[in-house]
Write a protein that holds these residues in place. Structure first.
Motif, PDB file in Angstrom:
ATOM      1  N   GLY A 185      32.993  41.882  41.365  1.00 35.98           N
ATOM      2  CA  GLY A 185      33.765  43.027  41.574  1.00 35.98           C
ATOM      3  C   GLY A 185      35.300  43.017  40.808  1.00 35.98           C
ATOM      4  O   GLY A 185      36.214  43.220  41.374  1.00 35.98           O
ATOM      5  N   SER A 206      36.835  43.947  37.258  1.00 28.29           N
ATOM      6  CA  SER A 206      36.585  44.840  36.144  1.00 28.29           C
ATOM      7  C   SER A 206      38.105  44.907  35.394  1.00 28.29           C
ATOM      8  O   SER A 206      39.067  44.434  35.981  1.00 28.29           O
ATOM      9  CB  SER A 206      36.316  46.113  36.640  1.00 28.29           C
ATOM     10  OG  SER A 206      36.937  46.573  37.480  1.00 28.29           O
ATOM     11  N   ASP A 207      38.240  45.494  34.255  1.00 25.92           N
ATOM     12  CA  ASP A 207      39.511  46.153  33.256  1.00 25.92           C
ATOM     13  C   ASP A 207      40.268  44.782  33.141  1.00 25.92           C
ATOM     14  O   ASP A 207      41.405  44.872  33.300  1.00 25.92           O
ATOM     15  CB  ASP A 207      40.135  46.991  34.198  1.00 25.92           C
ATOM     16  CG  ASP A 207      39.396  48.348  34.689  1.00 25.92           C
ATOM     17  OD1 ASP A 207      38.506  48.783  33.779  1.00 25.92           O
ATOM     18  OD2 ASP A 207      39.526  48.951  35.789  1.00 25.92           O
ATOM     19  N   VAL A 208      39.628  43.545  32.980  1.00 23.83           N
ATOM     20  CA  VAL A 208      40.381  42.366  32.517  1.00 23.83           C
ATOM     21  C   VAL A 208      41.169  42.665  31.007  1.00 23.83           C
ATOM     22  O   VAL A 208      40.434  43.159  30.173  1.00 23.83           O
ATOM     23  CB  VAL A 208      39.355  41.193  32.644  1.00 23.83           C
ATOM     24  CG1 VAL A 208      40.379  39.928  32.102  1.00 23.83           C
ATOM     25  CG2 VAL A 208      38.521  41.250  33.553  1.00 23.83           C
ATOM     26  N   SER A 209      42.461  42.433  31.049  1.00 25.21           N
ATOM     27  CA  SER A 209      42.987  42.384  29.958  1.00 25.21           C
ATOM     28  C   SER A 209      44.061  41.284  29.746  1.00 25.21           C
ATOM     29  O   SER A 209      44.764  40.732  30.682  1.00 25.21           O
ATOM     30  CB  SER A 209      43.786  43.795  29.639  1.00 25.21           C
ATOM     31  OG  SER A 209      44.921  44.037  30.463  1.00 25.21           O
ATOM     32  N   LEU A 257      48.007  41.047  38.606  1.00 23.03           N
ATOM     33  CA  LEU A 257      48.579  40.436  37.532  1.00 23.03           C
ATOM     34  C   LEU A 257      49.032  39.134  37.801  1.00 23.03           C
ATOM     35  O   LEU A 257      49.528  38.709  38.712  1.00 23.03           O
ATOM     36  CB  LEU A 257      49.868  41.279  37.363  1.00 23.03           C
ATOM     37  CG  LEU A 257      50.976  40.763  36.370  1.00 23.03           C
ATOM     38  CD1 LEU A 257      50.510  40.782  34.901  1.00 23.03           C
ATOM     39  CD2 LEU A 257      52.132  41.646  36.468  1.00 23.03           C
ATOM     40  N   ARG A 287      45.535  40.801  33.433  1.00 20.38           N
ATOM     41  CA  ARG A 287      45.472  41.863  34.233  1.00 20.38           C
ATOM     42  C   ARG A 287      43.857  42.108  34.704  1.00 20.38           C
ATOM     43  O   ARG A 287      43.243  42.167  33.689  1.00 20.38           O
ATOM     44  CB  ARG A 287      46.141  43.092  33.849  1.00 20.38           C
ATOM     45  CG  ARG A 287      47.756  43.047  34.010  1.00 20.38           C
ATOM     46  CD  ARG A 287      48.191  44.179  32.760  1.00 20.38           C
ATOM     47  NE  ARG A 287      49.531  43.720  32.492  1.00 20.38           N
ATOM     48  CZ  ARG A 287      50.762  43.852  32.933  1.00 20.38           C
ATOM     49  NH1 ARG A 287      50.751  44.872  33.890  1.00 20.38           N
ATOM     50  NH2 ARG A 287      51.867  43.493  32.352  1.00 20.38           N
ATOM     51  N   PHE A 288      43.826  42.531  35.897  1.00 19.18           N
ATOM     52  CA  PHE A 288      42.495  42.927  36.286  1.00 19.18           C
ATOM     53  C   PHE A 288      42.471  43.633  37.364  1.00 19.18           C
ATOM     54  O   PHE A 288      43.457  43.781  38.245  1.00 19.18           O
ATOM     55  CB  PHE A 288      41.361  41.717  36.223  1.00 19.18           C
ATOM     56  CG  PHE A 288      41.782  40.600  37.160  1.00 19.18           C
ATOM     57  CD1 PHE A 288      42.711  39.495  36.654  1.00 19.18           C
ATOM     58  CD2 PHE A 288      41.381  40.589  38.527  1.00 19.18           C
ATOM     59  CE1 PHE A 288      42.660  38.304  37.460  1.00 19.18           C
ATOM     60  CE2 PHE A 288      41.605  39.364  39.257  1.00 19.18           C
ATOM     61  CZ  PHE A 288      42.398  38.284  38.695  1.00 19.18           C
ATOM     62  N   THR A 289      41.259  44.356  37.668  1.00 19.11           N
ATOM     63  CA  THR A 289      40.901  45.193  39.055  1.00 19.11           C
ATOM     64  C   THR A 289      39.985  44.280  39.820  1.00 19.11           C
ATOM     65  O   THR A 289      39.202  43.772  39.392  1.00 19.11           O
ATOM     66  CB  THR A 289      40.539  46.508  38.517  1.00 19.11           C
ATOM     67  OG1 THR A 289      41.584  47.005  37.977  1.00 19.11           O
ATOM     68  CG2 THR A 289      40.566  47.265  39.825  1.00 19.11           C
ATOM     69  N   LEU A 290      40.345  44.196  41.004  1.00 17.88           N
ATOM     70  CA  LEU A 290      39.559  43.377  41.855  1.00 17.88           C
ATOM     71  C   LEU A 290      39.130  44.125  43.171  1.00 17.88           C
ATOM     72  O   LEU A 290      39.884  44.802  43.663  1.00 17.88           O
ATOM     73  CB  LEU A 290      40.280  42.061  42.558  1.00 17.88           C
ATOM     74  CG  LEU A 290      39.813  40.977  43.331  1.00 17.88           C
ATOM     75  CD1 LEU A 290      38.994  40.145  42.725  1.00 17.88           C
ATOM     76  CD2 LEU A 290      41.035  40.183  43.817  1.00 17.88           C
ATOM     77  N   GLU A 291      37.785  43.918  43.552  1.00 14.32           N
ATOM     78  CA  GLU A 291      37.310  44.652  44.775  1.00 14.32           C
ATOM     79  C   GLU A 291      37.364  43.513  45.946  1.00 14.32           C
ATOM     80  O   GLU A 291      36.919  42.521  45.877  1.00 14.32           O
ATOM     81  CB  GLU A 291      35.897  45.082  44.678  1.00 14.32           C
ATOM     82  CG  GLU A 291      35.767  46.394  44.054  1.00 14.32           C
ATOM     83  CD  GLU A 291      34.761  47.416  44.426  1.00 14.32           C
ATOM     84  OE1 GLU A 291      34.331  47.965  43.220  1.00 14.32           O
ATOM     85  OE2 GLU A 291      34.757  47.410  45.612  1.00 14.32           O
ATOM     86  N   ILE A 303      40.486  32.463  41.497  1.00 18.94           N
ATOM     87  CA  ILE A 303      40.054  32.603  40.252  1.00 18.94           C
ATOM     88  C   ILE A 303      41.206  31.991  39.136  1.00 18.94           C
ATOM     89  O   ILE A 303      41.125  31.346  38.211  1.00 18.94           O
ATOM     90  CB  ILE A 303      40.208  34.050  40.033  1.00 18.94           C
ATOM     91  CG1 ILE A 303      38.898  34.627  40.809  1.00 18.94           C
ATOM     92  CG2 ILE A 303      39.979  34.425  38.551  1.00 18.94           C
ATOM     93  CD1 ILE A 303      38.859  36.086  40.948  1.00 18.94           C
TER      94      ILE A 303
END
Lengths: 84, 84
Positions: A34, A36-39, B6, B45-49, B63
């Motif tokens: 789950g 995504s969009d890792v930068s 972040l 930076r990432f998006t996490l569910e 993580i």
């Protein structure tokens, strides 16, 4: 006067980010789903001597665009805080 | 629920920072004086569910400590923001 400067550098939208892509590929293998969009970006912190806030702003913007970042592929935000 | 994470990673106090030292040496040569305490860090930076904020906090701390940072030489701060 002394100022504490924080420069945050991120790759521009659409520029390939191999470090971020590697993290994104590795996380599911390690059991984390789950994500995504890792930068990945970088931060540069330093202390700057300047006559006043506007001088500190001008100097740090100059340093940032001429030396710390590559404006062709990176964008940056500068945060300035007075120390003394 | 989606969260925007972040992670800011800095070298611990006293750990050698060659990138920062190189910037500090280079700036006077380029005409910029009065700059000290240069340190370089990284941001991820990432998006996490996750099911809720505490779950997102737990997951991102896991993580971070197991994969994104090396706690022997680095410290990190995590900022979590709800996206949807």
């Amino acid at each position: 006067m002394k100022f504490s400067i924080l420069v945050e550098v991120q790759l521009l939208e659409g520029i390939s980010d191999p470090a971020g892509a590697t993290i994104e590929r590795a996380l599911p293998v390690l059991g984390y789903r789950g994500i995504s969009d890792v930068s990945v970006g970088k931060t540069i912190r330093f202390t700057l001597e300047a006559t006043d806030l506007s001088h500190a702003k001008e100097l740090s913007e100059q340093i940032c665009s001429s030396f710390l970042t590559n404006p062709v592929i990176e964008e940056s935000t500068i945060t300035i805080e007075e120390v003394s």
